[in-house]
Enzyme design. Sequence first.
Site, PDB file in Angstrom:
ATOM      1  N   TRP A  35    -105.318  13.435  44.030  1.00  0.00           N
ATOM      2  CA  TRP A  35    -104.009  13.694  43.662  1.00  0.00           C
ATOM      3  C   TRP A  35    -102.870  13.064  42.295  1.00  0.00           C
ATOM      4  O   TRP A  35    -102.900  12.101  41.642  1.00  0.00           O
ATOM      5  CB  TRP A  35    -103.084  13.295  45.080  1.00  0.00           C
ATOM      6  CG  TRP A  35    -101.562  13.769  45.290  1.00  0.00           C
ATOM      7  CD1 TRP A  35    -100.802  14.755  44.954  1.00  0.00           C
ATOM      8  CD2 TRP A  35    -101.056  12.920  45.353  1.00  0.00           C
ATOM      9  NE1 TRP A  35     -99.692  14.499  45.183  1.00  0.00           N
ATOM     10  CE2 TRP A  35     -99.169  13.193  45.670  1.00  0.00           C
ATOM     11  CE3 TRP A  35    -100.595  11.512  45.498  1.00  0.00           C
ATOM     12  CZ2 TRP A  35     -98.376  12.945  45.812  1.00  0.00           C
ATOM     13  CZ3 TRP A  35     -99.470  11.337  46.400  1.00  0.00           C
ATOM     14  CH2 TRP A  35     -97.693  11.218  46.178  1.00  0.00           C
ATOM     15  N   ASP A  79    -105.857   7.081  51.859  1.00  0.00           N
ATOM     16  CA  ASP A  79    -103.966   7.458  52.279  1.00  0.00           C
ATOM     17  C   ASP A  79    -104.735   8.839  52.765  1.00  0.00           C
ATOM     18  O   ASP A  79    -105.685   9.576  52.555  1.00  0.00           O
ATOM     19  CB  ASP A  79    -104.283   8.488  50.687  1.00  0.00           C
ATOM     20  CG  ASP A  79    -102.829   9.095  50.789  1.00  0.00           C
ATOM     21  OD1 ASP A  79    -102.043   9.366  51.919  1.00  0.00           O
ATOM     22  OD2 ASP A  79    -102.564   9.562  49.496  1.00  0.00           O
ATOM     23  N   LYS A 116     -97.143  16.828  55.875  1.00  0.00           N
ATOM     24  CA  LYS A 116     -97.378  18.096  56.297  1.00  0.00           C
ATOM     25  C   LYS A 116     -97.600  18.384  58.125  1.00  0.00           C
ATOM     26  O   LYS A 116     -96.939  19.531  58.204  1.00  0.00           O
ATOM     27  CB  LYS A 116     -99.187  17.789  55.819  1.00  0.00           C
ATOM     28  CG  LYS A 116     -99.056  17.624  54.612  1.00  0.00           C
ATOM     29  CD  LYS A 116     -98.159  18.741  53.180  1.00  0.00           C
ATOM     30  CE  LYS A 116     -98.544  18.654  51.776  1.00  0.00           C
ATOM     31  NZ  LYS A 116     -97.903  17.478  51.750  1.00  0.00           N
TER      32      LYS A 116
END
Length: 464
Positions: free
Chosen positions: A192, A273, A309
Amino acid sequence: MASSVLSLASASPSASLSYRGISKGKLNLGNTSLCFNKEKTNPFIKTKSFGRISMVVASNVSRFEGITMAPPDPILGVSEAFKADNHELKLNLGVGAYRTEELQPYVLNVVKKADKLLLERGENREYLPIEGLAAFNKVTAELLFGADNPVIKQQRVATVQGLSGTGSLRLAAALIERYFPGAKVLISSPTWGNHKNIFNDARVPWSEYRYYDPKTVGLDFEGMIADIKAAPEGSFILLHGCAHNPTGIDPTPEQWGIIADVIQEKNHIPFFDIAYQGFASGSLDTDAASVRMFVACGMEVIAAQSYSKNLGLYAERIGAINVVCSSPDAAARVKSQLKRIARPMYSNPPVHGARIVANVVGDPALFKEWNAEMEMMAGRIKNVRQKLFDSLSSKDTSGKDWSFVLKQIGMFSFTGLNKAQCDNMTNKWHVYMTKDGRISLAGLSLAKCEYLADAIIDSYHNVS
């Protein structure tokens, strides 16, 4: 002449005038005072002549003149370009945000219900403690590690509410910089985009370990293991717990076991993460399996969480940083230092989203409904992934194997397209995506899978 001078002075009250026969002094014109000094020079002064009168205009030069223009964010910049495009078939596959089949933002029904409960209860808006909402911290640690996990029961987890995943990662980075000076963080290649920014900003050195194999559009497992083994002992290994961003490629359970063994042998510290728990597979437990495996091995673990999310709380900025320690005393000390870091950074976190999480996870009926909605969202993305694969396979007569699309998981798919091919996707087909070849399947509908397949096939075969 006097009227000319007056109009000039009125237009620029701070201007200096040089007049024939006058070297220094002031000329008063009503409420305007003009200074004369022929002897002084300034590199930022410009002189304009009007007949026998020369007007010296001081330019305002910013003290911030040395600050250069920052480049646009590679992900958020995609959305800006998309908005400026008026083409009727345009697609925004850049930002990882869930969309309905009609490609509209989706607010979970369970969030609406939790919101309504908060209004009915008349909750106040007082500051939270530095570590955040206690009820949120409790349920979020239990959600990740399991309520019956010994590390929870033994109070060996330091949990602090952070500003979603990004802010939580930033807290952990500051902790590493302060208490593990010189320690390096290893991040996957690719990863990311904001990971590098976070560690750079915290002044934490980092390097990359191999992860993506362009030949197979899959995991370079051997390269990954070799690089983790070669890292200096005591390094922090940043891992994506599930639904790797940007590739969508995850290790198998067996591979996770080998990764855990190598990290433990090298005395590294695993740093997870977790941005998609429950959103990747539709199961909270399945998506947390990698983290729980490492904890079960007896390792101390750092894990950042986000609810952007899986609960659709993008703008609420709700997440947490968890540090699993070897003892309750160590956990208490770590938590105290995380709070110390957070205090001058943002003082304390927002309360609204934290209360939503606490209510949804803490209420059996709402929790059950949330699980059903996560399964629905994950299921829609799986259906889109299948339809895209079917469309690619049926339309592409070259014999290329597109099965990697099905092997990937989560909202992203790594297409294997290079920058020039991605540019063709945008310039010719009006498909907006990041230049590394990542597309967000959450921004794709079943109805547009064939159009996207045409764009990918054209870009792959006709652009080098």
